[in-house]
Scaffold this active site. Structure first.
Site, PDB file in Angstrom:
ATOM      1  CG  HIS A 206      -2.056  -0.969   1.112  1.00  0.00           C
ATOM      2  ND1 HIS A 206      -1.882  -2.321   1.312  1.00  0.00           N
ATOM      3  CD2 HIS A 206      -3.374  -0.798   0.823  1.00  0.00           C
ATOM      4  CE1 HIS A 206      -3.039  -2.931   1.154  1.00  0.00           C
ATOM      5  NE2 HIS A 206      -3.954  -2.045   0.849  1.00  0.00           N
ATOM      6  CB  ILE A 207       3.554   2.488   2.210  1.00  0.00           C
ATOM      7  CG1 ILE A 207       2.604   2.572   3.405  1.00  0.00           C
ATOM      8  CG2 ILE A 207       4.539   3.659   2.234  1.00  0.00           C
ATOM      9  CD1 ILE A 207       3.279   2.362   4.743  1.00  0.00           C
ATOM     10  CD  GLU A 314      10.779   3.580  16.753  1.00  0.00           C
ATOM     11  OE1 GLU A 314       9.620   3.729  17.202  1.00  0.00           O
ATOM     12  OE2 GLU A 314      11.036   3.504  15.545  1.00  0.00           O
ATOM     13  CG  HIS A 345       7.641   5.438  14.505  1.00  0.00           C
ATOM     14  ND1 HIS A 345       7.889   4.212  15.055  1.00  0.00           N
ATOM     15  CD2 HIS A 345       6.749   5.203  13.504  1.00  0.00           C
ATOM     16  CE1 HIS A 345       7.194   3.280  14.440  1.00  0.00           C
ATOM     17  NE2 HIS A 345       6.485   3.862  13.487  1.00  0.00           N
ATOM     18  N   GLY A 347       5.881   8.886  10.402  1.00  0.00           N
ATOM     19  CA  GLY A 347       5.374   8.586   9.067  1.00  0.00           C
ATOM     20  C   GLY A 347       3.871   8.723   8.947  1.00  0.00           C
ATOM     21  N   GLY A 348       3.141   8.259   9.946  1.00  0.00           N
ATOM     22  CA  GLY A 348       1.685   8.335   9.905  1.00  0.00           C
ATOM     23  C   GLY A 348       1.123   9.462  10.743  1.00  0.00           C
TER      24      GLY A 348
END
Length: 466
Positions: A206-207, A314, A345, A347-348
């Site tokens: 999808h990405i 993380e 982090h 990205g979304g």
């Protein structure tokens, strides 16, 4: 004398506070957000024998989960407690003790030591792609289903990857820092257009496919490698091997899931196979890229730049909230290298992605609570029964049990005094889940059925709804 400082969680403001000009001014009136349909899940009909009320269900939302989730739950009548931040573990243990559902993002760690305190928990919603912050096996053995939103932020991640490609090609991070320090450096050395360059996409899901469209629109050539044969979009070309992609690409970008097969997918040998002066980007998972190899590639001049949004280790708020050498021993080296973009982090982390995620995960949580549907759960047998217009004497039974032969016969023996309208069962490893709808049930029957099922030795959880 030392003073102990008490941590006070920041609660999310009232819903009306979300609609101030600061929050909404980023988007034009007619936008993607405004085009989204309201996705409030269809609720079952009320029943006189219904053993619980939605008003008794407590939902805890952490890490500033999008206000659409809060709105959805409150409109359906649930009790909602929502906080801006992740919680320290001591506070989390106190809060999770009585809740029936919890929604988190990536910072909150729901380990077995945390989950064992959650006596009433039915469902966990991860308002993000990943679920590695949750002990999925332990949750399943508690009868707790876990849901996430694996595709809702695809566009946001793809746009970040494209932005990083352009930024690396023009050395934007370094140019900005130099100017902030008073150094006017307008040299074009090692600054390039992306038009005509080749981007190699590892993972064409999808990405990756979204990025393919965006990169081609910028005039880039697109090649991709995937373990599956996937039809290309536009003029993109699938290459048969990872080595071929590495040899041909000016930019290599990773968009694969975290699995044993993808651990250190890119390490020193793969970076050695890349073009001299190429760039590497990772917005997938920290484990798929050996970051020390990236550091070595940047130092040697093999790589001209790197953009990393994810890391092997993380920060987690209920463990630590600092990004330093204690987490990853190469951190100090990496942050001092030129033309390196490091993001936490994100990205979304867009308003659009979080809104879609908020609606999608909230719908899954509500459907599990009110209907027992576990479709798209990441740790649970996927079971669902279509909703029926039940009369007042109908009951839906949700029974999670050890996956041992003969349990379903025991269940049906208990229910044999009633007409079974529908039944569906499935298993996932050691866990099995069956939904059964029965009719002609009185209030005394409800208690008798629950008590008999609860005494079954293989039982994990039993719930009665409607």
């Amino acid at each position: 004398m030392s003073t102990q400082i008490q941590y006070i969680p920041r609660m999310v403001p009232e819903i009306n506070d979300y609609f101030g000009t600061e929050d909404m001014s980023f988007s034009p009136t007619e936008s993607f957000m405004n085009a989204l349909p309201r996705r409030i899940s269809v609720q079952p009909l009320e029943s006189k024998t219904k053993p619980f009320s939605k008003g008794d269900i407590k939902i805890l939302l952490l890490e500033n989960i999008n206000h659409q989730a809060v709105i959805s739950f409150r409109e359906q009548g649930y009790q909602v407690e929502s906080y801006m931040d992740a919680l320290p573990e001591s506070v989390l243990l106190e809060k999770i003790r009585d809740v029936h559902a919890i929604g988190i993002r990536s910072k909150t760690v729901l380990s077995s030591s945390v989950l064992q305190h959650a006596k009433n928990l039915m469902v966990i919603g991860c308002y993000c792609i990943g679920t590695n912050q949750v002990d999925l096996e332990y949750a399943a053995n508690m009868g707790v289903a876990v849901f996430n939103s694996p595709f809702s932020n695809s566009r946001s991640v793809a746009e970040l990857a494209l932005a990083n490609i352009i930024s690396l090609a023009r050395q934007l991070p370094d140019k900005s820092l130099q100017l902030r320090g008073g150094n006017w450096n307008n040299s074009s050395r090692h600054c390039y257009e992306v038009r005509g360059k080749t981007v190699g996409i590892i993972g064409y899901g999808h990405i990756g496919s979204q990025l393919s469209i965006l990169a081609e629109a910028m005039g880039m050539s697109v090649i991709y490698y995937d373990i599956l044969n996937i039809m290309p979009i536009g003029k993109a070309k699938q290459v048969p091997t990872l080595d071929e992609l590495l040899r041909e690409s000016d930019f290599v970008t990773l968009h694969v899931p975290e699995t044993p097969d993808t651990k250190n997918l890119i390490s020193s040998p793969q970076i050695a196979a890349m073009k001299k002066g190429s760039y590497i980007l990772n917005t997938s998972r920290g484990s798929v890229l050996e970051t020390k190899a990236v550091v070595d590639g940047l130092k040697s001049g093999k790589l001209f730049g790197a953009a990393l949004d994810v890391f092997p280790n993380e920060p987690r708020f209920n463990r630590s909230n600092v990004f330093n050498d204690d987490l990853n021993k190469w951190t100090s080296e990496l942050i001092n290298l030129p033309n390196v973009i490091l993001t936490p982090h994100i990205g979304g982390a867009t308003m659009e992605a979080q809104s879609v995620t908020g609606l999608e995960v909230s719908e899954a949580i509500a459907n599990f609570i009110t209907q027992g549907s576990s479709l798209e759960s990441v740790n649970f047998p996927e079971v669902s029964l279509r909703q029926t217009n039940f009369d007042d004497n109908a009951l839906r039974i949700l029974f999670v049990h050890r996956n041992i032969p003969g349990v379903l016969r025991k269940v049906n023996d208990i229910l044999s005094r009633h007409n079974i309208e529908k039944q569906y069962s499935d298993s996932n490893g050691d866990i099995a889940y069956v939904i059964t709808d029965i009719s002609d049930v009185t209030q005394s029957d409800v208690h008798a059925i629950y008590n008999e099922l609860d005494k079954t030795s293989e039982r994990i959880t039993v719930r009665l709804i409607y």
